[in-house]
Design a protein around this motif. Structure first.
Motif, PDB file in Angstrom:
ATOM      1  N   GLU A 144       0.755  -1.365  -0.527  1.00 38.81           N
ATOM      2  CA  GLU A 144      -0.053  -0.380   0.380  1.00 38.81           C
ATOM      3  C   GLU A 144       0.601   1.163   0.258  1.00 38.81           C
ATOM      4  O   GLU A 144      -0.263   2.610  -0.137  1.00 38.81           O
ATOM      5  N   VAL A 145       1.725   1.200  -0.297  1.00 39.92           N
ATOM      6  CA  VAL A 145       3.380   2.366   0.084  1.00 39.92           C
ATOM      7  C   VAL A 145       3.309   2.208  -1.083  1.00 39.92           C
ATOM      8  O   VAL A 145       3.891   1.688  -2.362  1.00 39.92           O
ATOM      9  N   ARG A 146       3.857   4.432  -1.766  1.00 41.56           N
ATOM     10  CA  ARG A 146       4.686   3.929  -3.310  1.00 41.56           C
ATOM     11  C   ARG A 146       5.326   5.133  -3.089  1.00 41.56           C
ATOM     12  O   ARG A 146       5.519   6.341  -2.129  1.00 41.56           O
ATOM     13  N   VAL A 147       6.868   4.983  -3.779  1.00 46.05           N
ATOM     14  CA  VAL A 147       7.470   6.405  -3.829  1.00 46.05           C
ATOM     15  C   VAL A 147       7.813   6.370  -5.258  1.00 46.05           C
ATOM     16  O   VAL A 147       7.540   5.966  -6.209  1.00 46.05           O
ATOM     17  N   ASP A 148       7.717   8.058  -5.223  1.00 43.21           N
ATOM     18  CA  ASP A 148       7.484   8.382  -6.896  1.00 43.21           C
ATOM     19  C   ASP A 148       8.866   8.914  -7.088  1.00 43.21           C
ATOM     20  O   ASP A 148       9.640   9.496  -6.673  1.00 43.21           O
ATOM     21  N   ARG A 149       8.783   8.583  -8.553  1.00 46.58           N
ATOM     22  CA  ARG A 149      10.650   9.625  -8.909  1.00 46.58           C
ATOM     23  C   ARG A 149      11.642   8.969  -7.926  1.00 46.58           C
ATOM     24  O   ARG A 149      12.725   9.616  -8.088  1.00 46.58           O
ATOM     25  N   LEU A 150      11.959   7.287  -8.683  1.00 50.82           N
ATOM     26  CA  LEU A 150      13.454   7.142  -7.647  1.00 50.82           C
ATOM     27  C   LEU A 150      14.177   6.454  -8.618  1.00 50.82           C
ATOM     28  O   LEU A 150      13.577   5.476  -9.393  1.00 50.82           O
ATOM     29  N   MET A 151      15.734   6.988  -8.204  1.00 55.22           N
ATOM     30  CA  MET A 151      16.014   6.921  -8.922  1.00 55.22           C
ATOM     31  C   MET A 151      16.473   4.815  -8.990  1.00 55.22           C
ATOM     32  O   MET A 151      16.907   4.866  -7.161  1.00 55.22           O
ATOM     33  N   VAL A 152      16.668   4.009  -9.599  1.00 49.98           N
ATOM     34  CA  VAL A 152      17.695   2.878  -9.102  1.00 49.98           C
ATOM     35  C   VAL A 152      18.760   2.051 -10.100  1.00 49.98           C
ATOM     36  O   VAL A 152      19.174   2.753 -11.266  1.00 49.98           O
ATOM     37  N   VAL A 153      19.078   1.146  -9.496  1.00 47.97           N
ATOM     38  CA  VAL A 153      19.964   0.302 -10.326  1.00 47.97           C
ATOM     39  C   VAL A 153      19.514   0.043 -11.492  1.00 47.97           C
ATOM     40  O   VAL A 153      19.059  -1.221 -10.635  1.00 47.97           O
ATOM     41  N   ALA A 154      20.354  -0.520 -12.889  1.00 50.67           N
ATOM     42  CA  ALA A 154      19.424  -1.367 -13.556  1.00 50.67           C
ATOM     43  C   ALA A 154      20.911  -2.482 -13.731  1.00 50.67           C
ATOM     44  O   ALA A 154      21.280  -2.413 -14.177  1.00 50.67           O
ATOM     45  N   TYR A 155      20.479  -3.733 -13.574  1.00 46.27           N
ATOM     46  CA  TYR A 155      21.136  -4.759 -13.396  1.00 46.27           C
ATOM     47  C   TYR A 155      20.578  -6.432 -12.677  1.00 46.27           C
ATOM     48  O   TYR A 155      19.655  -6.009 -12.417  1.00 46.27           O
ATOM     49  N   GLU A 156      21.096  -7.384 -13.583  1.00 49.37           N
ATOM     50  CA  GLU A 156      20.888  -8.355 -14.049  1.00 49.37           C
ATOM     51  C   GLU A 156      21.003  -9.524 -12.851  1.00 49.37           C
ATOM     52  O   GLU A 156      22.376  -9.910 -13.010  1.00 49.37           O
ATOM     53  N   MET A 157      20.518  -9.650 -11.468  1.00 49.74           N
ATOM     54  CA  MET A 157      20.914 -10.448 -10.822  1.00 49.74           C
ATOM     55  C   MET A 157      20.747 -11.950 -11.112  1.00 49.74           C
ATOM     56  O   MET A 157      19.969 -12.560 -11.453  1.00 49.74           O
ATOM     57  N   ASP A 158      22.070 -12.805  -9.902  1.00 50.51           N
ATOM     58  CA  ASP A 158      22.283 -14.015 -11.038  1.00 50.51           C
ATOM     59  C   ASP A 158      21.406 -15.045  -9.501  1.00 50.51           C
ATOM     60  O   ASP A 158      22.123 -15.911  -8.778  1.00 50.51           O
ATOM     61  N   MET A 159      19.750 -14.661  -9.342  1.00 46.99           N
ATOM     62  CA  MET A 159      19.691 -14.858  -8.323  1.00 46.99           C
ATOM     63  C   MET A 159      17.813 -15.934  -8.965  1.00 46.99           C
ATOM     64  O   MET A 159      17.193 -14.373  -9.437  1.00 46.99           O
ATOM     65  N   PRO A 160      17.660 -16.861  -8.554  1.00 45.94           N
ATOM     66  CA  PRO A 160      16.604 -17.146  -9.203  1.00 45.94           C
ATOM     67  C   PRO A 160      15.232 -17.207  -8.674  1.00 45.94           C
ATOM     68  O   PRO A 160      15.429 -16.620  -7.676  1.00 45.94           O
ATOM     69  N   ASN A 161      14.388 -16.470  -9.637  1.00 47.58           N
ATOM     70  CA  ASN A 161      13.016 -16.600  -9.542  1.00 47.58           C
ATOM     71  C   ASN A 161      12.863 -14.591  -8.068  1.00 47.58           C
ATOM     72  O   ASN A 161      12.119 -14.980  -7.355  1.00 47.58           O
ATOM     73  N   MET A 162      13.993 -14.234  -8.448  1.00 52.83           N
ATOM     74  CA  MET A 162      14.016 -12.440  -7.865  1.00 52.83           C
ATOM     75  C   MET A 162      14.645 -11.704  -9.007  1.00 52.83           C
ATOM     76  O   MET A 162      15.239 -12.120 -10.199  1.00 52.83           O
ATOM     77  N   ASP A 163      13.786 -10.841  -8.964  1.00 50.26           N
ATOM     78  CA  ASP A 163      14.344  -8.956 -10.003  1.00 50.26           C
ATOM     79  C   ASP A 163      15.157  -8.290  -9.703  1.00 50.26           C
ATOM     80  O   ASP A 163      15.291  -7.791 -10.473  1.00 50.26           O
ATOM     81  N   GLY A 164      15.774  -8.474  -8.659  1.00 46.70           N
ATOM     82  CA  GLY A 164      15.829  -6.774  -7.635  1.00 46.70           C
ATOM     83  C   GLY A 164      16.105  -7.272  -6.042  1.00 46.70           C
ATOM     84  O   GLY A 164      16.096  -8.491  -5.944  1.00 46.70           O
TER      85      GLY A 164
END
Length: 203
Positions: free
Chosen positions: A157-177
């Protein structure tokens, strides 16, 4: 310290902004002579000498039409359940349209999200992106990653607007970051390991 948490040692050194005109929406993956893997939008964004080995990357979630974010009051709080003794995986929503699974890591300085998820959410990985160097992602090697803005990142139920994130493909199954302190620091975070319950209460 886990490899995921090691990211938080994150010695990010800004090397400048890369402003590139928008290309095709297709994301390509390629590896340079140093063994560093890169993700870029459009084949023309791949250096010519690497184009023959560049491969397309399909998004895990199909893009959805833009959705107006719902109104969220600053007093909202959310609860996340997890299996006691296991990693805390939270369902998240990028730009109000694309679902992903992020590991909550209170030691991580920055939030990491897969380039595939970002592309599916309509985030350009080249236009207005910021290239930085980071340690702790690939053993002891320093790698180049990309920081981009998302319009919004929602967890429960919470949201953060205009957030800078790191684009990176982690080597962890079933996870997107990873969900890091750039998001979590905006909330009072309470973790009841015995009950398997996380509470996020906006500060």
């Amino acid at each position: 310290m886990t490899r995921a948490a090691a990211f938080v040692a994150l010695a990010l050194l800004t090397v400048g902004f890369s402003i590139v005109p928008p290309a095709a929406a297709q994301i390509y993956r390629w590896t340079d002579e140093h063994g560093t893997t890169h993700f870029t939008e459009g084949l023309r964004s791949v250096p010519e000498r690497y184009r023959s080995q560049a491969v397309t990357v399909s998004p895990r979630v199909a893009p959805s039409p833009p959705v107006a974010p719902p109104a969220r009051g600053p007093s909202r709080e959310t609860f996340i359940r997890f299996a006691p003794g296991r990693q805390i995986i939270v369902p998240a929503l990028v730009n109000g349209s694309t679902a992903c699974r992020l590991m909550l890591d209170t030691g991580a300085a920055a939030t990491l999200i897969s380039p595939r998820v970002l592309a599916a959410a309509g985030v350009s990985l080249t236009h207005g992106a910021q290239a930085v160097r980071a340690r702790g992602l690939a053993k002891d090697a320093e790698v180049e990653v990309t920081r981009v803005f998302v319009d919004s990142l929602e967890v429960g139920e919470v949201r953060v607007d205009r957030l800078m994130v790191v684009a990176y493909e982690m080597d962890m199954p079933n996870m997107d970051g990873l969900l890091g302190q750039d998001f979590l620091a905006l909330f009072n975070v309470s973790i009841d390991a015995g009950a398997g319950l996380v509470r996020l209460d906006p500060k």
